[in-house]
Design a protein around this motif. Sequence first.
Motif, PDB file in Angstrom:
ATOM      1  N   GLN A 214       0.763  -1.179  -0.020  1.00 49.66           N
ATOM      2  CA  GLN A 214      -0.123  -0.137  -0.030  1.00 49.66           C
ATOM      3  C   GLN A 214       0.857   1.116  -0.179  1.00 49.66           C
ATOM      4  O   GLN A 214       2.006   1.097   0.666  1.00 49.66           O
ATOM      5  N   ARG A 258     -12.245   1.516   0.459  1.00 50.64           N
ATOM      6  CA  ARG A 258     -11.240   0.976   1.433  1.00 50.64           C
ATOM      7  C   ARG A 258     -12.087   0.381   2.687  1.00 50.64           C
ATOM      8  O   ARG A 258     -11.355   0.008   3.568  1.00 50.64           O
ATOM      9  N   ARG A 288     -16.930  -5.231   0.266  1.00 53.58           N
ATOM     10  CA  ARG A 288     -16.408  -6.798   0.415  1.00 53.58           C
ATOM     11  C   ARG A 288     -15.465  -6.877  -0.636  1.00 53.58           C
ATOM     12  O   ARG A 288     -15.781  -6.348  -1.943  1.00 53.58           O
ATOM     13  N   THR A 289     -14.298  -6.954  -0.431  1.00 52.97           N
ATOM     14  CA  THR A 289     -13.153  -7.273  -1.273  1.00 52.97           C
ATOM     15  C   THR A 289     -12.541  -8.525  -1.418  1.00 52.97           C
ATOM     16  O   THR A 289     -12.088  -9.034  -0.491  1.00 52.97           O
ATOM     17  N   LYS A 290     -12.544  -9.091  -2.616  1.00 51.67           N
ATOM     18  CA  LYS A 290     -12.007 -10.264  -2.772  1.00 51.67           C
ATOM     19  C   LYS A 290     -10.822 -10.256  -3.811  1.00 51.67           C
ATOM     20  O   LYS A 290     -10.920  -9.487  -4.984  1.00 51.67           O
ATOM     21  N   VAL A 291      -9.906 -10.879  -3.753  1.00 51.73           N
ATOM     22  CA  VAL A 291      -8.478 -10.887  -4.547  1.00 51.73           C
ATOM     23  C   VAL A 291      -8.321 -12.457  -5.047  1.00 51.73           C
ATOM     24  O   VAL A 291      -8.540 -13.350  -4.685  1.00 51.73           O
ATOM     25  N   VAL A 300      -9.335  -8.160  -8.927  1.00 49.60           N
ATOM     26  CA  VAL A 300     -10.091  -7.859  -7.702  1.00 49.60           C
ATOM     27  C   VAL A 300     -11.552  -7.749  -7.896  1.00 49.60           C
ATOM     28  O   VAL A 300     -11.841  -6.943  -9.013  1.00 49.60           O
ATOM     29  N   PHE A 358      -4.778  -2.815  -2.230  1.00 48.47           N
ATOM     30  CA  PHE A 358      -4.998  -3.964  -2.728  1.00 48.47           C
ATOM     31  C   PHE A 358      -3.803  -5.115  -2.194  1.00 48.47           C
ATOM     32  O   PHE A 358      -4.122  -6.364  -2.598  1.00 48.47           O
ATOM     33  N   GLU A 360      -2.025  -5.474  -0.243  1.00 45.43           N
ATOM     34  CA  GLU A 360      -2.035  -6.229   1.157  1.00 45.43           C
ATOM     35  C   GLU A 360      -2.844  -7.245   1.178  1.00 45.43           C
ATOM     36  O   GLU A 360      -2.653  -8.205   1.805  1.00 45.43           O
ATOM     37  N   HIS A 361      -3.889  -7.166   0.501  1.00 46.57           N
ATOM     38  CA  HIS A 361      -4.969  -8.069   0.366  1.00 46.57           C
ATOM     39  C   HIS A 361      -4.274  -9.467  -0.336  1.00 46.57           C
ATOM     40  O   HIS A 361      -4.465 -10.569   0.208  1.00 46.57           O
ATOM     41  N   ALA A 364      -2.094 -11.215   2.110  1.00 45.33           N
ATOM     42  CA  ALA A 364      -2.282 -11.926   3.007  1.00 45.33           C
ATOM     43  C   ALA A 364      -3.266 -13.384   2.385  1.00 45.33           C
ATOM     44  O   ALA A 364      -3.216 -14.307   3.184  1.00 45.33           O
ATOM     45  N   LYS A 365      -3.962 -12.754   1.360  1.00 43.91           N
ATOM     46  CA  LYS A 365      -5.026 -14.022   1.000  1.00 43.91           C
ATOM     47  C   LYS A 365      -4.265 -15.081  -0.225  1.00 43.91           C
ATOM     48  O   LYS A 365      -4.494 -16.234  -0.050  1.00 43.91           O
TER      49      LYS A 365
END
Length: 405
Positions: A214, A258, A288-291, A300, A358, A360-361, A364-365
């Motif tokens: 980020q 965000r 809701r954010t999905k990668v 995304v 994004f 960071e998503h 993490a995921k």
Amino acid sequence: MWQNLREIKVAMLFGIFIPLLSGCWDSKEIEQRANVLAIGVDIASEEERKKEDEISHLSKKFPIPDEEMIKVTAQIAVPGEIPLGPQQPGGSAKPVLVIEVVGHTFEDAILNLQQEIADELFLGHLRIIVLSEEVARSGTNRFNDFLRRNPEIRRTASLVVSKESASKYMKIVPELERIPSLYLADLVDNLSSLGKFPPSFIGLFWTIYSSKGQDPYLPYLELKGKSSIQLNGLAYFHGDKMVGKTNPLQIGIFMAVRGIGRGGYGAFVEVPDKNESVLVRAVSRKTRTKVMLKNGKPHVSIKIQYESEIDEKESARIQLSDSAILKKIEKATSKNVKVSIEKLIKSTQKKKADIFGFGEHFRAKLPKYWNKNVKTKEKWNEIYQNVTFDIKVDTHIHRVGMKSK
């Protein structure tokens, strides 16, 4: 005999440890400190550079840093003039002293400032640091080292970018507050509580700057008249350098992406087939954010649900009691928000500035993808330019806020 020996040992222990318990040996009264309340940082002009003081170095006798000289404007509290309660009429003494100094580095400027002040400078009450846009675009890294290492600097102090010279913000005289620095700091804090800007303080700026996925952002201020200040957008960065800004309405769009729940912005929406407009204001939102990876490339998916109100309508001819009209307004609002989100994301992609986090998503995921293909912040900034998005916005209007007739 043993009793006397025991008493002697106890007395010796008291004699040794009591001096160590005096915790006020280095105390200093607040009136003996020069309390810095606010600091403005500008690039020094050619005329100001000629006034370089030989305090921490001899002029032209040491390696000159590559960065341009800076001008630091400090707002220092005047002892006895800071109001402790409601402002009393007739007060004429200024509560703060404003001093300007120049230096090659931030610490160099602070040393020059100390040379003009009898009491020791104290930064523990520093509320806000204002960086001019010119300074922000040249990079903040030159200040981070001194500010982060200084134990007096509070991580909750505000950091903002100004359109004009930062020194002007140190000299304003607001009508609603005697102390300019408190007015500036409260402005930033209250905008966050009102849903006009995401939480923003210097500690958070450093945290985001240090993250791999980020880029940081700051409030962008503009002077309106002699004493009014407007939040005129969001300044966003690539690394430590400011690369662009949004308009005020796009701050709400940024907060929606965000996932910051509280709304605070409204926009006029044209009612389909009516040639009329209504003012729709966001009350709250859920994001809701999905990668994922599509054909091996980062993708995304963003879903945003708005809870909104209609605060005003342009004409009495619009019947808001008609559910069909409300459905059309909801659909038009969702379409406008989606277009605005796509526009803002594309502008940040061109500047390689992932202010939404994004990266960071993905870190993490999808840790395997990150560790194999990304690894560094520099690499993610390159990849971010080509990330694809799927955006869905759903708006629900529960209250119209006015009579139908």
